[in-house]
Scaffold this motif. Structure first.
Motif, PDB file in Angstrom:
ATOM      1  N   LEU A   1       0.860  -1.173   0.000  1.00 40.60           N
ATOM      2  CA  LEU A   1       0.000   0.000   0.000  1.00 40.60           C
ATOM      3  C   LEU A   1       0.901   1.229   0.000  1.00 40.60           C
ATOM      4  N   ARG A   2       0.532   2.228  -0.741  1.00 38.05           N
ATOM      5  CA  ARG A   2       1.279   3.492  -0.780  1.00 38.05           C
ATOM      6  C   ARG A   2       2.774   3.263  -1.030  1.00 38.05           C
ATOM      7  N   LEU A   3       3.074   2.395  -1.980  1.00 39.03           N
ATOM      8  CA  LEU A   3       4.465   2.135  -2.342  1.00 39.03           C
ATOM      9  C   LEU A   3       5.079   3.415  -2.894  1.00 39.03           C
ATOM     10  N   PRO A   4       6.161   3.893  -2.307  1.00 38.69           N
ATOM     11  CA  PRO A   4       6.778   5.128  -2.805  1.00 38.69           C
ATOM     12  C   PRO A   4       7.493   4.864  -4.139  1.00 38.69           C
TER      13      PRO A   4
ATOM     14  N   TYR B   1      14.331 -10.054 -12.356  1.00 38.02           N
ATOM     15  CA  TYR B   1      13.267  -9.091 -12.665  1.00 38.02           C
ATOM     16  C   TYR B   1      12.505  -8.822 -11.372  1.00 38.02           C
ATOM     17  N   ILE B   2      12.046  -7.586 -11.217  1.00 37.76           N
ATOM     18  CA  ILE B   2      11.233  -7.210 -10.058  1.00 37.76           C
ATOM     19  C   ILE B   2      10.017  -6.448 -10.550  1.00 37.76           C
ATOM     20  N   GLU B   3       8.865  -6.867 -10.087  1.00 36.97           N
ATOM     21  CA  GLU B   3       7.636  -6.124 -10.356  1.00 36.97           C
ATOM     22  C   GLU B   3       7.262  -5.371  -9.084  1.00 36.97           C
ATOM     23  N   PHE B   4       7.069  -4.076  -9.194  1.00 37.52           N
ATOM     24  CA  PHE B   4       6.636  -3.250  -8.070  1.00 37.52           C
ATOM     25  C   PHE B   4       5.146  -2.962  -8.248  1.00 37.52           C
ATOM     26  N   VAL B   5       4.373  -3.235  -7.213  1.00 36.74           N
ATOM     27  CA  VAL B   5       2.927  -3.065  -7.288  1.00 36.74           C
ATOM     28  C   VAL B   5       2.467  -2.143  -6.160  1.00 36.74           C
ATOM     29  N   ASN B   6       1.844  -1.050  -6.546  1.00 32.44           N
ATOM     30  CA  ASN B   6       1.281  -0.117  -5.589  1.00 32.44           C
ATOM     31  C   ASN B   6      -0.191  -0.498  -5.408  1.00 32.44           C
ATOM     32  N   ALA B   7      -0.472  -1.230  -4.354  1.00 35.45           N
ATOM     33  CA  ALA B   7      -1.808  -1.786  -4.148  1.00 35.45           C
ATOM     34  C   ALA B   7      -2.797  -0.731  -3.647  1.00 35.45           C
ATOM     35  N   ASP B   8      -4.019  -0.842  -4.113  1.00 32.34           N
ATOM     36  CA  ASP B   8      -5.105   0.015  -3.657  1.00 32.34           C
ATOM     37  C   ASP B   8      -5.585  -0.491  -2.291  1.00 32.34           C
ATOM     38  N   ALA B   9      -5.752   0.406  -1.331  1.00 23.47           N
ATOM     39  CA  ALA B   9      -6.131   0.022   0.035  1.00 23.47           C
ATOM     40  C   ALA B   9      -7.451  -0.746   0.090  1.00 23.47           C
ATOM     41  N   SER B  10      -8.377  -0.414  -0.800  1.00 24.39           N
ATOM     42  CA  SER B  10      -9.669  -1.107  -0.774  1.00 24.39           C
ATOM     43  C   SER B  10      -9.563  -2.523  -1.334  1.00 24.39           C
TER      44      SER B  10
END
Length: 116
Positions: free
Chosen positions: A68-71, A98-107
């Motif tokens: 959540l809220r990944l900078p 390889y790296i996947e960065f995921v900024n997850a939605d809180a809901s």
């Protein structure tokens, strides 16, 4: 709180006696990188997974860091830290990660019978 999750998938065989320390070190790295309590960090390891990268089955890894809220402005730093960790821990060259960065939605992130 960020509630980070790190998934490490690799074709390298990780000995059972190495798994606990690998997971513990990964958890500490994620918590420190995000500046959050390790109490909310989850790490998973999928070793000895059939994988092919750049046409070969040489040692490789795919990581997913979801939070959540990944900078997102700091993902280059996270990439450096995680690739170095994988190289040091599993002897996988950084250019085979390889790296996947995921900024997850809180809901869409659940915990303790609710969402954030």
């Amino acid at each position: 709180m960020h509630n980070p999750y790190l998934q490490i998938q690799t074709n390298v065989d990780v000995a059972p006696e190495q798994e606990a320390s690998l997971l513990a070190n990964a958890s500490q790295i994620v918590a420190k990188a995000l500046g959050k309590s390790e109490n909310y960090v989850m790490v998973a390891l999928q070793a000895n997974t059939p994988m092919l990268f750049a046409g070969t089955d040489q040692a490789t890894a795919f990581l997913v860091l979801k939070s959540l809220r990944l900078p997102t402005a700091r993902t280059p730093d996270f990439s450096q830290k995680l690739c170095s960790f994988i190289e040091d821990s599993l002897n996988i060259p950084k250019n085979r990660v390889y790296i996947e960065f995921v900024n997850a939605d809180a809901s869409l992130w659940g915990w303790d019978g609710r969402t954030f």
